[in-house]
Design an enzyme around this catalytic site. Structure first.
Site, PDB file in Angstrom:
ATOM      1  N   ASN A  10     -24.660  93.674  56.042  1.00  0.00           N
ATOM      2  CA  ASN A  10     -23.494  92.959  55.546  1.00  0.00           C
ATOM      3  C   ASN A  10     -22.232  93.736  55.947  1.00  0.00           C
ATOM      4  O   ASN A  10     -21.915  94.778  55.371  1.00  0.00           O
ATOM      5  CB  ASN A  10     -23.625  92.830  54.012  1.00  0.00           C
ATOM      6  CG  ASN A  10     -22.506  92.028  53.406  1.00  0.00           C
ATOM      7  OD1 ASN A  10     -21.379  92.060  53.892  1.00  0.00           O
ATOM      8  ND2 ASN A  10     -22.812  91.326  52.329  1.00  0.00           N
ATOM      9  N   LYS A  13     -19.651  94.605  53.234  1.00  0.00           N
ATOM     10  CA  LYS A  13     -19.957  95.817  52.459  1.00  0.00           C
ATOM     11  C   LYS A  13     -19.518  97.048  53.241  1.00  0.00           C
ATOM     12  O   LYS A  13     -18.949  97.988  52.675  1.00  0.00           O
ATOM     13  CB  LYS A  13     -21.467  95.923  52.196  1.00  0.00           C
ATOM     14  CG  LYS A  13     -22.036  94.942  51.186  1.00  0.00           C
ATOM     15  CD  LYS A  13     -23.513  95.269  50.951  1.00  0.00           C
ATOM     16  CE  LYS A  13     -24.193  94.324  49.982  1.00  0.00           C
ATOM     17  NZ  LYS A  13     -25.637  94.630  49.829  1.00  0.00           N
ATOM     18  N   ASP A  70     -28.230  97.347  46.624  1.00  0.00           N
ATOM     19  CA  ASP A  70     -28.531  95.966  46.295  1.00  0.00           C
ATOM     20  C   ASP A  70     -27.595  95.573  45.162  1.00  0.00           C
ATOM     21  O   ASP A  70     -27.371  96.360  44.232  1.00  0.00           O
ATOM     22  CB  ASP A  70     -29.995  95.830  45.870  1.00  0.00           C
ATOM     23  CG  ASP A  70     -30.486  94.399  46.051  1.00  0.00           C
ATOM     24  OD1 ASP A  70     -30.086  93.734  47.028  1.00  0.00           O
ATOM     25  OD2 ASP A  70     -31.288  93.928  45.213  1.00  0.00           O
ATOM     26  N   THR A  71     -27.043  94.379  45.283  1.00  0.00           N
ATOM     27  CA  THR A  71     -26.051  93.907  44.311  1.00  0.00           C
ATOM     28  C   THR A  71     -26.468  92.551  43.772  1.00  0.00           C
ATOM     29  O   THR A  71     -27.033  91.740  44.504  1.00  0.00           O
ATOM     30  CB  THR A  71     -24.667  93.802  44.990  1.00  0.00           C
ATOM     31  OG1 THR A  71     -24.242  95.111  45.367  1.00  0.00           O
ATOM     32  CG2 THR A  71     -23.620  93.189  44.064  1.00  0.00           C
ATOM     33  N   PHE A 150     -16.240  88.029  50.284  1.00  0.00           N
ATOM     34  CA  PHE A 150     -17.502  87.416  50.701  1.00  0.00           C
ATOM     35  C   PHE A 150     -18.327  87.057  49.460  1.00  0.00           C
ATOM     36  O   PHE A 150     -17.905  87.338  48.326  1.00  0.00           O
ATOM     37  CB  PHE A 150     -18.280  88.380  51.609  1.00  0.00           C
ATOM     38  CG  PHE A 150     -18.798  89.606  50.911  1.00  0.00           C
ATOM     39  CD1 PHE A 150     -17.960  90.677  50.628  1.00  0.00           C
ATOM     40  CD2 PHE A 150     -20.131  89.686  50.501  1.00  0.00           C
ATOM     41  CE1 PHE A 150     -18.441  91.795  49.971  1.00  0.00           C
ATOM     42  CE2 PHE A 150     -20.614  90.819  49.853  1.00  0.00           C
ATOM     43  CZ  PHE A 150     -19.772  91.876  49.581  1.00  0.00           C
ATOM     44  N   GLY A 151     -19.490  86.482  49.703  1.00  0.00           N
ATOM     45  CA  GLY A 151     -20.421  86.190  48.614  1.00  0.00           C
ATOM     46  C   GLY A 151     -19.768  85.349  47.519  1.00  0.00           C
ATOM     47  O   GLY A 151     -19.157  84.309  47.793  1.00  0.00           O
ATOM     48  N   ARG A 179     -19.088  98.108  43.401  1.00  0.00           N
ATOM     49  CA  ARG A 179     -19.433  98.954  44.557  1.00  0.00           C
ATOM     50  C   ARG A 179     -18.647 100.262  44.525  1.00  0.00           C
ATOM     51  O   ARG A 179     -19.155 101.332  44.817  1.00  0.00           O
ATOM     52  CB  ARG A 179     -19.122  98.154  45.835  1.00  0.00           C
ATOM     53  CG  ARG A 179     -19.568  98.788  47.135  1.00  0.00           C
ATOM     54  CD  ARG A 179     -19.681  97.757  48.237  1.00  0.00           C
ATOM     55  NE  ARG A 179     -20.758  96.829  47.980  1.00  0.00           N
ATOM     56  CZ  ARG A 179     -20.581  95.537  47.661  1.00  0.00           C
ATOM     57  NH1 ARG A 179     -19.383  95.011  47.595  1.00  0.00           N
ATOM     58  NH2 ARG A 179     -21.627  94.775  47.411  1.00  0.00           N
TER      59      ARG A 179
HETATM   60  P1  ITT Z   1     -27.792  93.764  52.661  1.00  0.00           P
HETATM   61  O1  ITT Z   1     -29.039  93.465  51.864  1.00  0.00           O
HETATM   62  O2  ITT Z   1     -28.008  93.765  54.139  1.00  0.00           O
HETATM   63  O3  ITT Z   1     -27.084  95.004  52.189  1.00  0.00           O
HETATM   64  P2  ITT Z   1     -26.805  91.269  51.471  1.00  0.00           P
HETATM   65  O4  ITT Z   1     -25.592  90.442  51.783  1.00  0.00           O
HETATM   66  O5  ITT Z   1     -28.161  90.613  51.569  1.00  0.00           O
HETATM   67  O6  ITT Z   1     -26.725  92.579  52.388  1.00  0.00           O
HETATM   68  P3  ITT Z   1     -27.255  91.808  48.598  1.00  0.00           P
HETATM   69  O7  ITT Z   1     -28.673  91.394  48.671  1.00  0.00           O
HETATM   70  O8  ITT Z   1     -26.930  93.084  47.919  1.00  0.00           O
HETATM   71  O9  ITT Z   1     -26.576  91.902  50.048  1.00  0.00           O
HETATM   72  O10 ITT Z   1     -26.366  90.692  47.932  1.00  0.00           O
HETATM   73  C1  ITT Z   1     -26.877  89.695  47.077  1.00  0.00           C
HETATM   74  C2  ITT Z   1     -25.917  88.546  46.997  1.00  0.00           C
HETATM   75  O11 ITT Z   1     -24.765  88.948  46.256  1.00  0.00           O
HETATM   76  C3  ITT Z   1     -25.431  88.024  48.332  1.00  0.00           C
HETATM   77  O12 ITT Z   1     -25.334  86.610  48.236  1.00  0.00           O
HETATM   78  C4  ITT Z   1     -24.060  88.638  48.492  1.00  0.00           C
HETATM   79  O13 ITT Z   1     -23.211  87.786  49.245  1.00  0.00           O
HETATM   80  C5  ITT Z   1     -23.593  88.730  47.031  1.00  0.00           C
HETATM   81  N1  ITT Z   1     -22.706  89.893  46.853  1.00  0.00           N
HETATM   82  C6  ITT Z   1     -23.030  91.205  47.029  1.00  0.00           C
HETATM   83  N2  ITT Z   1     -21.957  91.984  46.803  1.00  0.00           N
HETATM   84  C7  ITT Z   1     -20.933  91.154  46.477  1.00  0.00           C
HETATM   85  C8  ITT Z   1     -19.572  91.344  46.168  1.00  0.00           C
HETATM   86  O14 ITT Z   1     -19.021  92.559  46.156  1.00  0.00           O
HETATM   87  N3  ITT Z   1     -18.819  90.266  45.906  1.00  0.00           N
HETATM   88  C9  ITT Z   1     -19.352  89.036  45.920  1.00  0.00           C
HETATM   89  N4  ITT Z   1     -20.620  88.746  46.223  1.00  0.00           N
HETATM   90  C10 ITT Z   1     -21.409  89.807  46.499  1.00  0.00           C
END
Ligand code: ITT
Length: 194
Positions: A10, A13, A70-71, A150-151, A179
């Site tokens: 990502n 991130k 992981d978030t 994002f996300g 984060r």
């Molecule tokens: P990696 O596993 O490659 O690190 P990822 O995008 O799959 O990247 P996660 O599994 O940690 O990352 O994220 C889970 C979901 O939460 C995913 O849909 C992200 O877009 C969202 N997310 C993560 N961090 C966020 C943030 O700071 N703000 C908004 N959405 C976030």
């Protein structure tokens, strides 16, 4: 201390973490810079296990120290959903538009809009695993606001702000974010090693 790999695909991130580490001694290498193209699995039911899996996959592949994170977004009225499954809330194709639409739909007419983001970092350092956490409390908006980030950023407003993360520049998101807090624990760990 040499560079350390940040095991994520990502790039948003990466941008946030690079800004947060600007004033520290920690230099990160991205998977891209290491020439690694891999869809890292997230098969488990906890952020800790998924973060560890991502870091271990890259450590096994490279033999180098690395960290991953992981978030998840945990919404009170939805009993903690989407939580660990935040990336795949509306299905395996990981569509953020569908994820957000489903979230807003499920919260339709719900008065309690409180939610929090949680980030768990797993550091694999000299073959040992270390974990660092960060939480950001806030609320889910009625509709999307802003184009940055994002996300779920466009529907999440952190406590203490009247703007969603998607209405903020990265530096401002980094004042509040989950984060940032997890990364502060990581940098404190490295400070103790010196
Ligand atoms: P990696 O596993 O490659 O690190 P990822 O995008 O799959 O990247 P996660 O599994 O940690 O990352 O994220 C889970 C979901 O939460 C995913 O849909 C992200 O877009 C969202 N997310 C993560 N961090 C966020 C943030 O700071 N703000 C908004 N959405 C976030």
């Amino acid at each position: 201390m040499g560079p350390i790999i940040f095991a994520t695909n990502n790039q948003n991130k990466v941008a946030e973490v690079q800004l947060l580490l600007k004033k520290s001694d920690i230099i990160i290498k991205t998977l891209k810079e290491e020439g690694i193209e891999i869809d890292i699995p997230e098969p488990f039911d906890t952020l800790e296990e998924n973060a560890q899996e991502k870091a271990k996959v890259i450590n096994d592949l490279t033999g180098k120290n690395c960290f991953s994170e992981d978030t998840g977004l945990f919404v009170t009225a939805l009993a903690g959903a989407p939580g660990v499954k935040s990336a795949r809330y509306a299905g395996e194709n990981k569509s953020m538009e569908k994820n957000i639409n489903l979230l807003l739909h499920n919260l339709h007419e719900e008065k309690d809009r409180t939610a929090y983001f949680k980030t768990v970092i797993c550091l694999v350092w000299n073959e040992k695993s270390y974990f660092f956490n960060g939480i950001c409390e806030g609320k889910i908006e009625l509709y999307k606001k802003g184009n940055a980030g994002f996300g779920y950023d466009s529907v999440f407003t952190p406590k203490g702000s009247d703007k969603t993360f998607a209405e903020m520049a990265i530096n401002d998101k980094n004042i509040f974010s989950h984060r940032k807090k997890a990364l502060a624990e990581l940098t404190a760990f490295f400070d103790q090693q010196q």
